[in-house]
Design an enzyme around this catalytic site. Structure first.
Site: not given
Ligand code: F6R
Length: 615
Positions: A2, A27, A75, A101-102, A488, A492, A495, A511, A610
């Site tokens: 959050c 966030r 969130w 937050n938490g 990745e 992506k 997501e 496999h 994020k």
């Molecule tokens: C994917 C993404 C997440 C972050 C993950 C780690 O696009 O952004 O998978 O990479 O939550 O976040 P950080 O790098 O802030 O530890």
């Protein structure tokens, strides 16, 4: 997860709090809310489920001229997204408002204490009970700082909390307990701020102090006092942070994600600048690397820990450390590392990668490593973040603010930082040939131009995106350095477009995953000319034999898959070791364009946030 913002000072608090929330929305965007205090001890509260524009419309024309205020973007963890579950939460008398937050892990027990006495709760959240406890403690102690401090002692889990009370309208009290995301205090002229992220404060002030776990800030317009968890006064250093106002706006781009993809040549330039020295044909990490040669020679293995996209960057880093420094290197998902009682000691170098530097899984894993006496480095994009305070040294990603929830440019900045680290370790330990270092330095200095060229692939990728946008499953395959890129690519796509995608080591395909393949399941196959291309070619043939459409990503000038794969995307020339720096761009662009074709909310995908500050 959050976002948290608070303001007290000479200007009307409402618009400042709302503006701060706009910078924090990445966030969490399940709901948003504010509480404002005017000089007459009145509390104004507004909350709305959904994105911030709903709250904005709801409060339009109604904001009182408040002296202080707090705001929150949520969130959801406990309780669905709804108006009732939105923060701020109040105690039953309306005297105290809190944002949180938490996760309050013992919230049921705490709630029962109040419901047994006949209290009612208006939300399904774990957070609301905090307002009840703060009000109870305020009644007993008469002091909001002491009330919040005593409250934190009752809460299990990790938290960032801001509390206000109608008794003292100009005062905000913030606490950080454990690793539940950052709390940063901003110092202005006759005004003070509090926020979960630096980004929310920088337009107003660049003078800030970060709370460490266990600390509390008593924030008033004319100054801030800090105490530790025992209630003793402490001094905190105030730091001046750089601010780039351009980085935080979309400019001519439709989405932050596209803007950030396009910023990658610049990210690469910033990441190599000063680290790769062309005249000396070597790298120099300067103050970023805190260990002397003797300490470096004692390292027997390296463990890289991270989550999500940062973990994919760390996987690339593992190759660099093994190939260039010849140190055994492992990669671990930080959330797994913490709980599997890893065998580590002061000869294990732990390298964490985290763009936010506040990811709770990564921070707990770092604590585990600290307890075992491991030397630690962190690769981070946020100066001052918690990971930089736990690690012995920090290599910054140098990517500038990343606003889109899906990471792009920070992965690139991480991979370059890890490449430089591997070269440095190899030289200091005498395991790296001088000529190889010179070659790698020259190649890294050419990388920003190659990344720029890779962006020219966008129109072609946009065409592929429109062809494949309605498919429901995708496979991404790679080997060696291309495996993290394949993972990745799948992440992506999941997501931002909500398409089911799997990333696999190409050798693993037969496999099991090959059972998924038919004419409706396209595969993106990274088949670069890196010694593994012929193996990839066999895998592509196996897919084609099952009528699976294949998009092959190949090295510059490689036509060996023409006529074999359905589409062949040729990358610009780059040293094979640095190939992930360019091969990741088509992954990002494909996910972006498919999401746009499907009308998805690219910058704020559903269910994501994020900065992930809960386990
Ligand atoms: C994917 C993404 C997440 C972050 C993950 C780690 O696009 O952004 O998978 O990479 O939550 O976040 P950080 O790098 O802030 O530890």
């Amino acid at each position: 997860m959050c976002g948290i913002i608070g303001y007290t000072g000479r200007r009307p608090a409402g618009p400042i709090v709302i503006d701060g929330l706009k910078r924090l929305e990445y966030r969490g965007y399940d709901s948003a809310g504010i509480a404002l205090l005017d000089g007459d001890h009145e509390l104004y509260v507004a909350r709305s489920v959904g994105k911030l524009d709903r709250l904005d419309a709801h409060v339009e024309g109604t904001l009182p001229p408040a002296v202080a205020g707090i705001g929150h973007t949520r969130w959801a963890t406990h309780g669905e997204p709804s108006d009732a579950n939105a923060h701020p939460h109040l105690d039953p008398s309306g005297r105290v408002a809190i944002i949180h937050n938490g996760i309050v892990e013992n919230f049921e027990t705490l709630r029962a204490r109040f419901t047994d006495r006949g209290a009612t709760f208006l939300s399904a959240t774990d957070s609301e009970v905090i307002a009840h406890i703060v009000a109870e403690q305020l009644e007993a102690s008469g002091d909001l700082v002491e009330a919040l401090r005593l409250t934190t002692l009752q809460l299990e889990g990790a938290h960032a909390i801001v509390a206000v009370a109608t008794d003292e309208p100009g005062r905000l009290v913030a606490a950080r307990v454990g690793n539940a995301g950052g709390v940063v205090v901003g110092f202005g002229d006759g005004e003070s701020f509090i926020a979960s992220d630096l980004a929310a404060l920088l337009p107003n002030t660049r003078r800030v102090a970060f709370l460490d776990p266990g600390e509390i800030a008593d924030v008033r317009a004319d100054g801030v006092a800090f105490i530790d968890g025992e209630g003793r006064a402490i001094e905190k250093a105030v730091k001046t942070q750089p601010y780039d106002p351009v980085a935080a706006v979309k400019g001519r781009y439709k989405h932050f994600m596209l803007k950030e993809i396009y910023e990658q040549p610049e990210t690469a330039l910033d990441a190599v600048r000063g680290r790769y020295l062309p005249d000396l044909a070597r790298v120099s990490l300067g103050d970023e690397f805190p260990f002397d040669a003797e300490r470096v020679r004692r390292i027997r293995r390296v463990i890289l820990i991270a989550m999500g996209t940062s973990m994919h960057a760390a996987m690339v880093g593992r190759h660099y450390i093994e190939r260039l420094a010849r140190i055994p290197a492992e990669i671990d998902n930080a959330a797994e590392f913490r709980y599997r009682q890893p065998v580590i000691d002061d000869e294990t170098l732990v390298v964490s990668v985290a763009q936010s530097g506040e990811t709770v899984d990564t921070l707990w894993a770092m604590e585990e490593a600290r307890a075992a006496g491991c030397p630690q480095l962190t690769v981070c994009n946020t100066p001052g973040a918690q990971s930089t305070r736990v690690a012995d040294g920090t290599l910054l990603m140098r990517a500038g603010p990343e606003i889109a929830v899906a990471s792009t440019k920070t992965m690139l900045g991480s991979m370059i930082a890890l490449h430089a680290l591997a070269l440095h370790l190899g030289r200091v330990r005498g395991t790296l040939d001088e000529a190889v270092e010179a070659e790698q330095v020259a190649a890294a200095l050419r990388a920003p131009a190659a990344i720029g060229q890779a962006l020219l692939l966008e129109p072609r990728i946009a065409q592929l995106a429109s062809r494949y946008a309605q498919r429901e499953d995708f496979l991404f395959l790679g080997r060696g350095l291309s495996l993290p890129v394949a993972l990745e690519g799948a992440l992506k796509l999941k997501e931002v477009s909500y398409i089911h995608a799997e990333g696999y080591p190409a050798g693993e395909m037969k496999h099991g995953p090959i059972a998924l393949i038919d004419e409706n399941v396209p595969t993106v196959a990274l088949a670069l000319d890196d010694g593994l291309r012929d193996k990839m070619r066999s895998n592509i043939e196996q897919l084609k034999a099952r009528r699976g459409p294949v998009i092959a990503i190949v090295s510059a000038g490689d036509h060996s898959l023409d006529g074999v794969a359905d589409d062949v995307i040729e990358l610009p020339p780059i040293d094979p070791l640095l190939s992930p720096l360019v091969s990741v761009l088509p992954m990002q662009l494909l996910a972006y364009h498919i999401a746009v074709e499907r009308g998805a909310d690219v910058d704020q995908p559903r269910n994501l946030a994020k900065t992930v500050t809960v386990e």
